[in-house]
Design a protein around this motif. Structure first.
Motif, PDB file in Angstrom:
ATOM      1  N   ARG A 102       4.884   1.238   6.691  1.00  0.00           N
ATOM      2  CA  ARG A 102       4.822   0.011   7.480  1.00  0.00           C
ATOM      3  C   ARG A 102       6.111  -0.800   7.320  1.00  0.00           C
ATOM      4  O   ARG A 102       6.759  -0.762   6.270  1.00  0.00           O
ATOM      5  CB  ARG A 102       3.613  -0.832   7.073  1.00  0.00           C
ATOM      6  CG  ARG A 102       2.291  -0.176   7.468  1.00  0.00           C
ATOM      7  CD  ARG A 102       1.124  -1.136   7.280  1.00  0.00           C
ATOM      8  NE  ARG A 102       1.193  -2.258   8.212  1.00  0.00           N
ATOM      9  CZ  ARG A 102       0.835  -2.217   9.492  1.00  0.00           C
ATOM     10  NH1 ARG A 102       0.396  -1.096  10.021  1.00  0.00           N
ATOM     11  NH2 ARG A 102       0.918  -3.303  10.252  1.00  0.00           N
ATOM     12  N   ILE A 103       6.462  -1.512   8.372  1.00  0.00           N
ATOM     13  CA  ILE A 103       7.657  -2.342   8.373  1.00  0.00           C
ATOM     14  C   ILE A 103       7.265  -3.788   8.679  1.00  0.00           C
ATOM     15  O   ILE A 103       6.347  -4.041   9.459  1.00  0.00           O
ATOM     16  CB  ILE A 103       8.686  -1.839   9.419  1.00  0.00           C
ATOM     17  CG1 ILE A 103       9.992  -2.639   9.347  1.00  0.00           C
ATOM     18  CG2 ILE A 103       8.115  -1.882  10.826  1.00  0.00           C
ATOM     19  CD1 ILE A 103      11.107  -2.074  10.230  1.00  0.00           C
ATOM     20  N   THR A 104       7.946  -4.721   8.025  1.00  0.00           N
ATOM     21  CA  THR A 104       7.766  -6.142   8.313  1.00  0.00           C
ATOM     22  C   THR A 104       8.940  -6.614   9.148  1.00  0.00           C
ATOM     23  O   THR A 104      10.091  -6.446   8.757  1.00  0.00           O
ATOM     24  CB  THR A 104       7.699  -6.957   7.005  1.00  0.00           C
ATOM     25  OG1 THR A 104       6.602  -6.488   6.221  1.00  0.00           O
ATOM     26  CG2 THR A 104       7.519  -8.437   7.311  1.00  0.00           C
ATOM     27  N   GLU A 105       8.635  -7.178  10.331  1.00  0.00           N
ATOM     28  CA  GLU A 105       9.687  -7.617  11.237  1.00  0.00           C
ATOM     29  C   GLU A 105       9.457  -9.060  11.678  1.00  0.00           C
ATOM     30  O   GLU A 105       8.309  -9.483  11.816  1.00  0.00           O
ATOM     31  CB  GLU A 105       9.732  -6.727  12.486  1.00  0.00           C
ATOM     32  CG  GLU A 105      10.040  -5.276  12.195  1.00  0.00           C
ATOM     33  CD  GLU A 105      10.241  -4.491  13.472  1.00  0.00           C
ATOM     34  OE1 GLU A 105      11.324  -4.610  14.058  1.00  0.00           O
ATOM     35  OE2 GLU A 105       9.325  -3.776  13.877  1.00  0.00           O
ATOM     36  N   ARG A 142      14.563  -2.184   1.243  1.00  0.00           N
ATOM     37  CA  ARG A 142      14.152  -1.986  -0.159  1.00  0.00           C
ATOM     38  C   ARG A 142      12.897  -1.126  -0.286  1.00  0.00           C
ATOM     39  O   ARG A 142      12.894  -0.157  -1.068  1.00  0.00           O
ATOM     40  CB  ARG A 142      13.953  -3.344  -0.836  1.00  0.00           C
ATOM     41  CG  ARG A 142      13.608  -3.232  -2.313  1.00  0.00           C
ATOM     42  CD  ARG A 142      13.543  -4.591  -2.974  1.00  0.00           C
ATOM     43  NE  ARG A 142      14.845  -5.233  -3.010  1.00  0.00           N
ATOM     44  CZ  ARG A 142      15.056  -6.430  -3.530  1.00  0.00           C
ATOM     45  NH1 ARG A 142      14.053  -7.119  -4.047  1.00  0.00           N
ATOM     46  NH2 ARG A 142      16.270  -6.942  -3.538  1.00  0.00           N
ATOM     47  N   PRO A 143      11.795  -1.420   0.445  1.00  0.00           N
ATOM     48  CA  PRO A 143      10.612  -0.555   0.301  1.00  0.00           C
ATOM     49  C   PRO A 143      10.855   0.883   0.748  1.00  0.00           C
ATOM     50  O   PRO A 143      10.263   1.814   0.200  1.00  0.00           O
ATOM     51  CB  PRO A 143       9.560  -1.242   1.187  1.00  0.00           C
ATOM     52  CG  PRO A 143      10.305  -2.167   2.064  1.00  0.00           C
ATOM     53  CD  PRO A 143      11.534  -2.571   1.328  1.00  0.00           C
ATOM     54  N   SER A 144      11.751   1.079   1.722  1.00  0.00           N
ATOM     55  CA  SER A 144      12.034   2.438   2.198  1.00  0.00           C
ATOM     56  C   SER A 144      12.779   3.251   1.140  1.00  0.00           C
ATOM     57  O   SER A 144      12.488   4.433   0.922  1.00  0.00           O
ATOM     58  CB  SER A 144      12.853   2.393   3.492  1.00  0.00           C
ATOM     59  OG  SER A 144      12.093   1.858   4.540  1.00  0.00           O
ATOM     60  N   VAL A 145      13.753   2.629   0.498  1.00  0.00           N
ATOM     61  CA  VAL A 145      14.511   3.323  -0.548  1.00  0.00           C
ATOM     62  C   VAL A 145      13.567   3.740  -1.677  1.00  0.00           C
ATOM     63  O   VAL A 145      13.622   4.876  -2.178  1.00  0.00           O
ATOM     64  CB  VAL A 145      15.652   2.444  -1.085  1.00  0.00           C
ATOM     65  CG1 VAL A 145      16.334   3.106  -2.275  1.00  0.00           C
ATOM     66  CG2 VAL A 145      16.674   2.169   0.018  1.00  0.00           C
TER      67      VAL A 145
END
Length: 430
Positions: free
Chosen positions: A67-70, A122-125
């Protein structure tokens, strides 16, 4: 089979030009002994949907999502564009903006660097570092914009030691709309520094045009390669019968800053002189089109000739290209656009129909049209040049002349371009 981790914000069911490049690479990579592993958001901003593109995803592909926060939902609330349907094709421009729109652009440019997808870095890394320990890959590819994808790849490459290709579909700080962002001096320096770090850290840089390749080569010692966008021959296997009309067709995004006002006047004048032309002319706009474009066409007295189809799937867009008499390719009125090759130019070429380019006669698009004998670039205010081009195409249409002098364009097929990308990845492993 070797594995390539591709970090891409755009992936089906998302539609539009941004998704097609790596969907097509993924389609043909297994034939080059590469398994594509796609990392993409679970809940991206879907400004358009094209489920037909899901048919191009090969069974060998692995797709992983988080999930991504945009902040875009907040932006839409501020600007009153909650459904996204009323947005400009190019919201970052020098056009008139409300106070709230200006405030939103200021926040976007100065607080979300390099772009509003930066909250996903950061969460993706963290996620991908763990994922690669359990599911190793041989190489990383990031494709941008959004350029946050490059930051994810850069940090991941630092932690894993894997080779990394940064694929730039568009420039970063040299993109034509960058100058319209209301940046503070600190934010501007931050953008430039991040861009430089990405360019210097990557194992290789890939761009989509030769001028952009030269720009990046002047900025870094990292090897830079040009692998253009292209056309997929399979998309043009449709059978399209002529509809009997003289169709001047534009597909894709049509922004107000690319409005070919002189052309509309030329067409209106010819309609006044030639009754048959007036009855058979159709101006077909296939894709998201700014209101200023349609208003300009109507103001020239061409309302009955206009067919505004709105956003359509990629399959429908290629069908419209195949049914065209003339394919319209206007540039945006920005000097930075000199180095841009829009993705649709290759599909226009594959259709075999004449391309009327309007803009700078010395640019990447003009060179490609000349090289392939696919059409001409004509200056914005060259009414005589446009009239001659339209007259020639009209005579061919009336004589049912479907011959084409286009050169061999097979080097721009998605299959050939994928082989080129695969060779680059192989060379980095060696």
């Amino acid at each position: 089979m070797k594995r390539v981790l591709v970090i891409s914000y755009y992936w089906p069911p998302s539609g539009g030009s941004g998704v097609q490049r790596w969907v097509k690479f993924a389609k043909y990579l297994p034939a080059e002994d590469w398994q594509p592993v796609i990392y993409t958001p679970e809940n991206p901003e879907l400004t358009s949907v094209d489920r037909n593109l899901e048919n191009d995803i090969p069974p060998e592909a692995e797709v992983i999502k988080t999930r991504i926060t945009e902040p875009y939902s907040i932006y839409r609330n501020i600007t009153g564009k909650k459904d996204g349907k009323q947005e400009e094709v190019n919201p970052i421009s020098d056009g008139k903006k409300s106070f709230m729109q200006k405030a939103a652009l200021f926040i976007r440019g100065n607080f979300f660097i390099p772009d509003p997808r930066c909250l996903w870095i950061r969460p993706s890394v963290k996620f991908l570092k763990k994922y690669l320990k359990e599911h190793p890959a041989d190489i990383i590819v990031s494709t941008g914009p959004p350029h946050s994808m490059h930051i994810i790849a850069m940090k991941l490459a630092e932690k894993t030691g894997l080779p990394w290709i940064a694929d730039f579909r568009d420039p970063w700080t040299r993109m034509f709309y960058f100058k319209h962002l209301p940046l503070t001096s600190w934010a501007r320096k931050k953008h430039i520094a991040l861009e430089k770090k990405v360019l210097d850290s990557a194992s290789a840089i890939v761009t989509v045009t030769k001028p952009l390749k030269e720009e990046f080569e002047s900025m870094t010692e990292t090897p830079v390669y040009c692998i253009t966008n292209g056309y997929d021959k399979a998309d043009f296997d449709q059978l399209v019968e002529p509809d009997g009309f003289f169709n001047i067709t534009h597909t894709g995004l049509f922004a107000a800053d690319g409005n070919p006002e002189t052309l509309w006047k030329v067409l209106a004048e010819k309609c006044g002189e030639d009754e048959e032309f007036r009855k058979l002319l159709r101006i077909r706009l296939v894709g998201k089109t700014d209101r200023e474009i349609t208003e300009s066409v109507i103001s020239c007295g061409l309302a009955e000739n206009l067919r505004n189809l709105g956003y359509q799937t990629h399959l429908v867009a290629t069908r419209e290209q195949m049914g065209a008499s003339v394919l319209l390719l206007p540039q945006r009125k920005e000097p930075e656009y000199k180095s841009v090759l829009t993705g649709k130019i290759f599909e226009y070429m594959a259709s075999g129909h004449p391309i009327l380019g309007i803009g700078m006669t010395e640019c990447a698009m003009s060179e490609l049209l000349d090289e392939t004998r696919s059409g001409r670039m004509i200056e914005w205010d060259d009414a005589e040049g446009m009239k001659d081009f339209i007259d020639t195409c009209w005579e061919k249409f009336r004589n049912d002349d479907r011959t084409s002098d286009t050169a061999d364009i097979s080097g721009y097929s998605r299959r050939e371009l994928t082989a080129k990308m695969a060779r680059l990845m192989e060379s980095l492993l060696e």
